[in-house]
Design a protein around this motif. Structure first.
Motif, PDB file in Angstrom:
ATOM      1  N   UNK A   1      12.937 -25.308  41.932  1.00 52.59           N
ATOM      2  CA  UNK A   1      12.828 -24.175  42.863  1.00 52.59           C
ATOM      3  C   UNK A   1      11.755 -23.199  42.380  1.00 52.59           C
ATOM      4  N   UNK A   2      11.740 -22.940  41.090  1.00 43.84           N
ATOM      5  CA  UNK A   2      10.745 -22.035  40.521  1.00 43.84           C
ATOM      6  C   UNK A   2       9.335 -22.588  40.731  1.00 43.84           C
ATOM      7  N   UNK A   3       9.156 -23.880  40.500  1.00 46.12           N
ATOM      8  CA  UNK A   3       7.851 -24.507  40.694  1.00 46.12           C
ATOM      9  C   UNK A   3       7.413 -24.419  42.160  1.00 46.12           C
ATOM     10  N   UNK A   4       8.334 -24.688  43.073  1.00 48.29           N
ATOM     11  CA  UNK A   4       8.002 -24.598  44.500  1.00 48.29           C
ATOM     12  C   UNK A   4       7.635 -23.171  44.908  1.00 48.29           C
ATOM     13  N   UNK A   5       8.344 -22.201  44.361  1.00 47.20           N
ATOM     14  CA  UNK A   5       8.055 -20.803  44.667  1.00 47.20           C
ATOM     15  C   UNK A   5       6.630 -20.447  44.214  1.00 47.20           C
ATOM     16  N   UNK A   6       6.248 -20.898  43.049  1.00 45.88           N
ATOM     17  CA  UNK A   6       4.900 -20.652  42.533  1.00 45.88           C
ATOM     18  C   UNK A   6       3.858 -21.312  43.432  1.00 45.88           C
ATOM     19  N   UNK A   7       4.094 -22.556  43.805  1.00 45.53           N
ATOM     20  CA  UNK A   7       3.146 -23.282  44.666  1.00 45.53           C
ATOM     21  C   UNK A   7       3.039 -22.613  46.026  1.00 45.53           C
ATOM     22  N   UNK A   8       4.156 -22.196  46.590  1.00 51.34           N
ATOM     23  CA  UNK A   8       4.132 -21.484  47.880  1.00 51.34           C
ATOM     24  C   UNK A   8       3.323 -20.187  47.772  1.00 51.34           C
ATOM     25  N   UNK A   9       3.473 -19.486  46.647  1.00 51.23           N
ATOM     26  CA  UNK A   9       2.715 -18.251  46.434  1.00 51.23           C
ATOM     27  C   UNK A   9       1.214 -18.530  46.395  1.00 51.23           C
ATOM     28  N   UNK A  10       0.822 -19.606  45.721  1.00 48.21           N
ATOM     29  CA  UNK A  10      -0.595 -19.975  45.651  1.00 48.21           C
ATOM     30  C   UNK A  10      -1.150 -20.328  47.035  1.00 48.21           C
ATOM     31  N   UNK A  11      -0.371 -21.065  47.799  1.00 48.34           N
ATOM     32  CA  UNK A  11      -0.815 -21.447  49.146  1.00 48.34           C
ATOM     33  C   UNK A  11      -0.940 -20.208  50.029  1.00 48.34           C
ATOM     34  N   UNK A  12       0.031 -19.319  49.956  1.00 42.98           N
ATOM     35  CA  UNK A  12      -0.028 -18.085  50.745  1.00 42.98           C
ATOM     36  C   UNK A  12      -1.250 -17.260  50.351  1.00 42.98           C
ATOM     37  N   UNK A  13      -1.528 -17.193  49.057  1.00 44.67           N
ATOM     38  CA  UNK A  13      -2.709 -16.441  48.585  1.00 44.67           C
ATOM     39  C   UNK A  13      -3.996 -17.086  49.082  1.00 44.67           C
ATOM     40  N   UNK A  14      -4.037 -18.402  49.090  1.00 42.64           N
ATOM     41  CA  UNK A  14      -5.206 -19.110  49.591  1.00 42.64           C
ATOM     42  C   UNK A  14      -5.475 -18.735  51.058  1.00 42.64           C
ATOM     43  N   UNK A  15      -4.440 -18.770  51.887  1.00 44.46           N
ATOM     44  CA  UNK A  15      -4.612 -18.441  53.300  1.00 44.46           C
ATOM     45  C   UNK A  15      -4.933 -16.959  53.503  1.00 44.46           C
ATOM     46  N   UNK A  16      -4.377 -16.102  52.672  1.00 47.33           N
ATOM     47  CA  UNK A  16      -4.687 -14.681  52.748  1.00 47.33           C
ATOM     48  C   UNK A  16      -6.163 -14.451  52.408  1.00 47.33           C
ATOM     49  N   UNK A  17      -6.631 -15.114  51.353  1.00 48.61           N
ATOM     50  CA  UNK A  17      -8.041 -15.001  50.962  1.00 48.61           C
ATOM     51  C   UNK A  17      -8.955 -15.567  52.041  1.00 48.61           C
TER      52      UNK A  17
END
Length: 139
Positions: A119-135
């Protein structure tokens, strides 16, 4: 992912990129790589390509969005990244884990710590993907 598929992929990676085998003698390892994958091992490729003299320094300069999951019961963990190097180079060491256990398919019998780690790993990956789309949207 089936164990066969993981073994096949790991075999290819050992032969084509990593160039070593702990369990096999060098001669038999070279022959196995040639027979199974049609390649000769490149024993110095990783250190030449990635700069293996100071892997933490190289990762800080050129790496991003990597989770270093290390089960401390695994002898490989002593050579792993055991603490965060940056916000996008994240270490998740676990006392009970072993090599690539978090990448195995989920089982009903999985211990709680493993479920939480995934779950922790998925949360980190989701955060990276969200940051990518925000950027991406900011440009």
């Amino acid at each position: 992912m089936s164990s066969y598929k993981i073994d096949l992929e790991w075999g290819w990676q050992k032969c084509s990129e990593i160039g070593y085998s702990i369990r096999e003698r060098k001669g038999s390892f070279v022959e196995k790589c040639k027979n199974d994958y049609g390649v000769s091992p490149r024993t110095h490729w990783i250190s030449t390509y990635y700069g293996g003299q100071d892997i933490k320094l190289i990762l800080k300069r050129f790496g991003s969005n990597i989770i270093f999951s290390n089960g401390l019961k695994d002898p490989y963990s002593s050579g792993g990244i055991l603490s965060d190097l940056s916000k996008s180079l994240v270490a998740i060491p676990t006392i009970n884990g072993s090599h690539r256990l978090d990448l195995d398919p989920s089982q009903q019998s999985d211990p709680r710590w493993l479920i939480e780690q995934r779950k922790k790993e998925l949360k980190i990956i989701h955060r990276w993907i969200a940051q990518y789309y925000a950027d991406l949207g900011a440009h």
